[in-house]
Design a protein around this motif. Structure first.
Motif, PDB file in Angstrom:
ATOM      1  N   SER A 129      -3.400  13.152  -9.947  1.00  0.00           N
ATOM      2  CA  SER A 129      -3.863  11.760  -8.990  1.00  0.00           C
ATOM      3  C   SER A 129      -4.932  12.272  -7.997  1.00  0.00           C
ATOM      4  O   SER A 129      -5.473  13.636  -8.500  1.00  0.00           O
ATOM      5  N   VAL A 130      -5.236  11.747  -7.413  1.00  0.00           N
ATOM      6  CA  VAL A 130      -6.766  11.758  -6.844  1.00  0.00           C
ATOM      7  C   VAL A 130      -6.357  12.631  -4.973  1.00  0.00           C
ATOM      8  O   VAL A 130      -7.477  12.860  -4.833  1.00  0.00           O
ATOM      9  N   LEU A 131      -5.193  12.422  -4.856  1.00  0.00           N
ATOM     10  CA  LEU A 131      -4.902  13.157  -3.640  1.00  0.00           C
ATOM     11  C   LEU A 131      -5.109  15.008  -3.707  1.00  0.00           C
ATOM     12  O   LEU A 131      -5.036  15.552  -4.963  1.00  0.00           O
ATOM     13  N   ASN A 132      -5.833  15.255  -2.115  1.00  0.00           N
ATOM     14  CA  ASN A 132      -6.543  16.943  -2.231  1.00  0.00           C
ATOM     15  C   ASN A 132      -7.814  16.759  -3.307  1.00  0.00           C
ATOM     16  O   ASN A 132      -7.473  18.313  -3.497  1.00  0.00           O
ATOM     17  N   THR A 133      -8.020  16.137  -3.617  1.00  0.00           N
ATOM     18  CA  THR A 133      -9.264  16.437  -4.382  1.00  0.00           C
ATOM     19  C   THR A 133     -10.943  16.260  -3.286  1.00  0.00           C
ATOM     20  O   THR A 133     -10.792  16.344  -2.258  1.00  0.00           O
ATOM     21  N   LYS A 134     -11.656  17.155  -3.530  1.00  0.00           N
ATOM     22  CA  LYS A 134     -12.772  17.600  -2.567  1.00  0.00           C
ATOM     23  C   LYS A 134     -14.006  16.854  -3.459  1.00  0.00           C
ATOM     24  O   LYS A 134     -14.364  17.949  -4.595  1.00  0.00           O
ATOM     25  N   ILE A 135     -14.463  16.071  -2.711  1.00  0.00           N
ATOM     26  CA  ILE A 135     -15.630  15.587  -2.975  1.00  0.00           C
ATOM     27  C   ILE A 135     -16.489  16.136  -1.950  1.00  0.00           C
ATOM     28  O   ILE A 135     -16.539  15.691  -0.777  1.00  0.00           O
ATOM     29  N   GLU A 136     -18.544  15.941  -2.214  1.00  0.00           N
ATOM     30  CA  GLU A 136     -19.391  16.888  -2.049  1.00  0.00           C
ATOM     31  C   GLU A 136     -20.454  15.972  -1.879  1.00  0.00           C
ATOM     32  O   GLU A 136     -20.422  14.981  -2.934  1.00  0.00           O
ATOM     33  N   TYR A 137     -21.258  14.580  -1.492  1.00  0.00           N
ATOM     34  CA  TYR A 137     -22.349  13.945  -1.136  1.00  0.00           C
ATOM     35  C   TYR A 137     -23.226  14.417  -0.326  1.00  0.00           C
ATOM     36  O   TYR A 137     -23.102  15.450   0.402  1.00  0.00           O
ATOM     37  N   PRO A 173       0.614  -1.496   0.198  1.00  0.00           N
ATOM     38  CA  PRO A 173       0.024  -0.409   0.130  1.00  0.00           C
ATOM     39  C   PRO A 173       0.502   1.060  -0.545  1.00  0.00           C
ATOM     40  O   PRO A 173       0.409   2.153  -0.307  1.00  0.00           O
ATOM     41  N   LYS A 174       1.642   1.235   0.861  1.00  0.00           N
ATOM     42  CA  LYS A 174       3.123   2.642   0.815  1.00  0.00           C
ATOM     43  C   LYS A 174       3.270   3.009  -0.602  1.00  0.00           C
ATOM     44  O   LYS A 174       4.070   4.044  -0.897  1.00  0.00           O
ATOM     45  N   LEU A 175       3.667   1.704  -1.011  1.00  0.00           N
ATOM     46  CA  LEU A 175       4.281   1.755  -2.317  1.00  0.00           C
ATOM     47  C   LEU A 175       3.270   2.295  -3.459  1.00  0.00           C
ATOM     48  O   LEU A 175       3.876   3.585  -4.714  1.00  0.00           O
ATOM     49  N   ASN A 176       2.174   1.476  -3.334  1.00  0.00           N
ATOM     50  CA  ASN A 176       0.813   2.660  -3.999  1.00  0.00           C
ATOM     51  C   ASN A 176       0.659   3.582  -4.278  1.00  0.00           C
ATOM     52  O   ASN A 176       0.115   4.983  -4.980  1.00  0.00           O
ATOM     53  N   TYR A 177       1.079   4.248  -2.651  1.00  0.00           N
ATOM     54  CA  TYR A 177       0.894   5.840  -2.130  1.00  0.00           C
ATOM     55  C   TYR A 177       1.848   6.373  -2.883  1.00  0.00           C
ATOM     56  O   TYR A 177       1.965   7.884  -3.631  1.00  0.00           O
ATOM     57  N   HIS A 178       3.050   6.093  -2.725  1.00  0.00           N
ATOM     58  CA  HIS A 178       3.359   6.617  -3.741  1.00  0.00           C
ATOM     59  C   HIS A 178       3.797   7.342  -5.054  1.00  0.00           C
ATOM     60  O   HIS A 178       4.500   7.850  -5.902  1.00  0.00           O
ATOM     61  N   LYS A 179       3.407   5.855  -5.524  1.00  0.00           N
ATOM     62  CA  LYS A 179       2.522   6.027  -6.805  1.00  0.00           C
ATOM     63  C   LYS A 179       2.191   6.891  -7.625  1.00  0.00           C
ATOM     64  O   LYS A 179       1.959   7.683  -8.245  1.00  0.00           O
ATOM     65  N   LEU A 180       0.855   7.286  -6.186  1.00  0.00           N
ATOM     66  CA  LEU A 180      -0.270   8.299  -6.805  1.00  0.00           C
ATOM     67  C   LEU A 180       0.154   9.898  -5.939  1.00  0.00           C
ATOM     68  O   LEU A 180      -0.263  10.497  -7.630  1.00  0.00           O
ATOM     69  N   GLU A 181       0.901   9.473  -5.265  1.00  0.00           N
ATOM     70  CA  GLU A 181       1.891  10.567  -5.825  1.00  0.00           C
ATOM     71  C   GLU A 181       2.054  11.533  -6.701  1.00  0.00           C
ATOM     72  O   GLU A 181       2.509  12.723  -7.095  1.00  0.00           O
ATOM     73  N   LYS A 182       3.035  11.213  -7.016  1.00  0.00           N
ATOM     74  CA  LYS A 182       3.871  11.115  -8.572  1.00  0.00           C
ATOM     75  C   LYS A 182       2.786  11.165 -10.199  1.00  0.00           C
ATOM     76  O   LYS A 182       3.540  12.164 -10.861  1.00  0.00           O
TER      77      LYS A 182
END
Length: 167
Positions: free
Chosen positions: A88-96, A75-84
């Protein structure tokens, strides 16, 4: 059911926790089988009298396999792939907006999803993970939700989603 509003930001912490839950949920059965096979190889290694280079190599690969399967390394390796990643979905804001029979999610565009069409819902102390299918999931953060909203939403998921699970 009254309408329940939620804003979730895909913070690094939220995404890391999700990736861990997703990984351990997805590889539960294969992990058990591979751990048993690795255990058998390790027992064989220690009961064998004459060990050759291949035995030592196999033993080292088995130890690495145990570490890789049973820790948060993947999971940590996958997170680092997401960072790069560029998108990336990081810091995306979604309203439900949760309603009686469906919910609306808004980020760049509005999308409506019926509860009955969800593949499954996993609930943890911090969040709901709404699986649209086996490979797409949404994070609904609970930190800004009231206890009554959490209870109502949990009951709705239990009642209307075919596969609901608490972790």
């Amino acid at each position: 059911m009254k309408e329940i509003k939620n804003k979730t930001i895909y913070t690094p912490d939220n995404v890391k926790k999700f990736l861990e839950v997703y990984y351990f949920e997805k590889v539960k059965v294969p992990r058990l089988i591979i751990n048993i096979l690795i255990l058998l190889v390790i027992i064989y290694f220690f009961t064998k009298d004459n060990r050759v280079l291949l035995d030592y190599t196999t033993f080292i690969f088995c130890l690495f396999g145990v570490i890789e399967l049973n820790t948060t390394m993947l999971p940590k390796l996958n997170y680092h792939k997401l960072e790069k990643a560029k998108d990336s979905v990081l810091n995306t804001k979604i309203e439900y907006l949760f309603k009686k029979n469906n919910f609306k999610l808004s980020s760049n565009k509005d999308e409506y999803i019926d509860y009955s069409s969800l593949y499954k819902v996993l609930e943890t102390k911090e969040a709901y993970y709404l699986y649209i299918n086996k490979s797409r999931a949404l994070i609904v953060d609970k930190k800004d939700m009231s206890e009554s909203d959490i209870t109502n939403l949990t009951n709705t998921f239990k009642e209307k989603v075919p596969r609901y699970k608490e972790k």
